[in-house]
Design a protein around this motif. Sequence first.
Motif, PDB file in Angstrom:
ATOM      1  N   GLY A 113      42.689 -50.463  50.155  1.00 20.06           N
ATOM      2  CA  GLY A 113      42.839 -50.209  49.007  1.00 20.06           C
ATOM      3  C   GLY A 113      41.391 -50.728  48.220  1.00 20.06           C
ATOM      4  N   GLN A 114      41.338 -51.919  48.619  1.00 22.95           N
ATOM      5  CA  GLN A 114      39.857 -52.665  48.235  1.00 22.95           C
ATOM      6  C   GLN A 114      38.778 -51.807  48.303  1.00 22.95           C
ATOM      7  OE1 GLN A 114      40.295 -56.649  49.541  1.00 22.95           O
ATOM      8  NE2 GLN A 114      41.758 -57.275  47.866  1.00 22.95           N
ATOM      9  N   LEU A 115      38.478 -51.454  49.670  1.00 23.89           N
ATOM     10  CA  LEU A 115      37.339 -50.778  50.014  1.00 23.89           C
ATOM     11  C   LEU A 115      37.180 -49.403  49.402  1.00 23.89           C
ATOM     12  CD1 LEU A 115      37.232 -51.872  53.786  1.00 23.89           C
ATOM     13  CD2 LEU A 115      35.504 -52.591  51.774  1.00 23.89           C
ATOM     14  N   GLN A 116      38.252 -48.698  49.336  1.00 25.00           N
ATOM     15  CA  GLN A 116      38.436 -47.436  48.811  1.00 25.00           C
ATOM     16  C   GLN A 116      37.871 -47.433  47.097  1.00 25.00           C
ATOM     17  OE1 GLN A 116      42.389 -46.231  49.274  1.00 25.00           O
ATOM     18  NE2 GLN A 116      41.884 -45.200  51.151  1.00 25.00           N
ATOM     19  N   GLY A 117      38.050 -48.666  46.366  1.00 24.68           N
ATOM     20  CA  GLY A 117      37.601 -48.879  44.952  1.00 24.68           C
ATOM     21  C   GLY A 117      36.253 -49.446  44.930  1.00 24.68           C
ATOM     22  N   ARG A 118      35.356 -49.312  45.960  1.00 20.32           N
ATOM     23  CA  ARG A 118      34.007 -50.108  45.715  1.00 20.32           C
ATOM     24  C   ARG A 118      32.887 -49.103  46.437  1.00 20.32           C
ATOM     25  NH1 ARG A 118      32.593 -55.085  48.864  1.00 20.32           N
ATOM     26  NH2 ARG A 118      30.402 -54.386  48.468  1.00 20.32           N
ATOM     27  N   THR A 119      31.659 -49.591  46.020  1.00 20.70           N
ATOM     28  CA  THR A 119      30.432 -48.581  46.519  1.00 20.70           C
ATOM     29  C   THR A 119      30.313 -48.910  48.120  1.00 20.70           C
ATOM     30  OG1 THR A 119      29.206 -50.458  45.918  1.00 20.70           O
ATOM     31  CG2 THR A 119      29.285 -48.619  44.102  1.00 20.70           C
ATOM     32  N   ARG A 120      29.404 -47.977  48.681  1.00 17.32           N
ATOM     33  CA  ARG A 120      29.270 -48.014  49.986  1.00 17.32           C
ATOM     34  C   ARG A 120      28.779 -49.262  50.275  1.00 17.32           C
ATOM     35  NH1 ARG A 120      29.073 -44.307  53.690  1.00 17.32           N
ATOM     36  NH2 ARG A 120      28.068 -44.459  55.795  1.00 17.32           N
ATOM     37  N   ALA A 121      29.395 -49.721  51.584  1.00 11.60           N
ATOM     38  CA  ALA A 121      28.972 -51.046  52.067  1.00 11.60           C
ATOM     39  C   ALA A 121      29.174 -51.136  53.565  1.00 11.60           C
ATOM     40  CB  ALA A 121      29.849 -52.015  51.729  1.00 11.60           C
ATOM     41  N   VAL A 122      28.545 -52.049  54.401  1.00  8.91           N
ATOM     42  CA  VAL A 122      28.508 -52.110  55.791  1.00  8.91           C
ATOM     43  C   VAL A 122      29.600 -53.209  55.854  1.00  8.91           C
ATOM     44  CG1 VAL A 122      27.431 -52.698  57.893  1.00  8.91           C
ATOM     45  CG2 VAL A 122      26.006 -51.523  56.029  1.00  8.91           C
ATOM     46  N   VAL A 123      30.661 -52.958  56.660  1.00  5.34           N
ATOM     47  CA  VAL A 123      31.999 -53.518  56.988  1.00  5.34           C
ATOM     48  C   VAL A 123      32.222 -54.019  58.399  1.00  5.34           C
ATOM     49  CG1 VAL A 123      34.610 -53.527  56.507  1.00  5.34           C
ATOM     50  CG2 VAL A 123      32.938 -52.433  55.087  1.00  5.34           C
ATOM     51  N   ALA A 124      32.582 -55.189  58.519  1.00  2.00           N
ATOM     52  CA  ALA A 124      32.862 -55.751  60.166  1.00  2.00           C
ATOM     53  C   ALA A 124      34.257 -56.026  59.991  1.00  2.00           C
ATOM     54  CB  ALA A 124      31.911 -56.771  60.249  1.00  2.00           C
ATOM     55  N   ASP A 125      35.237 -55.060  60.749  1.00  2.11           N
ATOM     56  CA  ASP A 125      36.492 -55.542  60.905  1.00  2.11           C
ATOM     57  C   ASP A 125      36.660 -56.345  62.230  1.00  2.11           C
ATOM     58  OD1 ASP A 125      39.247 -55.611  60.859  1.00  2.11           O
ATOM     59  OD2 ASP A 125      39.539 -53.461  60.966  1.00  2.11           O
TER      60      ASP A 125
END
Length: 267
Positions: A113-125
Amino acid sequence: MLASKKSEAQQEQQTGSSGDLPRGASKADKVYKPSNASKGSPQQAGLSTLQKKMQQKLKGARFRWINEAMYTETGAHTFKMVQADPSIFEEYHQGFAAQVQKWPVNPVDIFIGQLQGRTRAVVADLGCGEAALSAAVGAQHTVHSFDLVAHNERITACNIADVPLPDESVDVAIFSLALMGTDFIKFVREASRILRTGGELKIAEVVSRIADVSAFVAALEGQGFRLDHKDSRNKMFIMLDLTKISARPATFRAVPGLLKPCIYKRR
């Protein structure tokens, strides 16, 4: 893709302190295919009610053993263990999925939910499980998913103390119930390495694992992070949002007891 600096796990491997451990990552094209036995077989359909109950107890005992091993060993040891027998990872996640069904909320859903509400980013899960986060927001963000076994094509198998990403190449690093090894601080230090300055570190952890929240946060801040927000409203999980403000220190001293192993009761 090769990291521009060697992670601490790579350095240990070269100096011999990690023994004959495998290289930190195996490519995601070597996707683990679960056996039919792990999914269930036609013979199981004919089991009696008592036999099914006994089978579930055996599965539960096996899950507890695997879970305890993951929490009480180093990340390198666990990676070596599941690479030798990938079915261990499959069994663990079957048991873990059963536990998730009992939770009021899954921390991964909060991060999605947090990522859906922000601009494009590079994410490491880091410690991604079945890469649910990548499946949900991979079209919106660039998501790198890492875990002990490449359960599907989204995942790169590695020890998350040694991920194949360059320095300062990530905007957001996430640990969703993934600080499982006794050397978890090395996971945090690897997150610091790959995060750009100003990047975000997001952690969800089981409340009962943290004996002293202030001491745990101090250990994270000692690796170059600043705590921005703490959400402890949920009785089961604590959520921490931190920002990388400086590079990790060259050396560190592990503080024992910061995170207790999450051990399920034997029945």
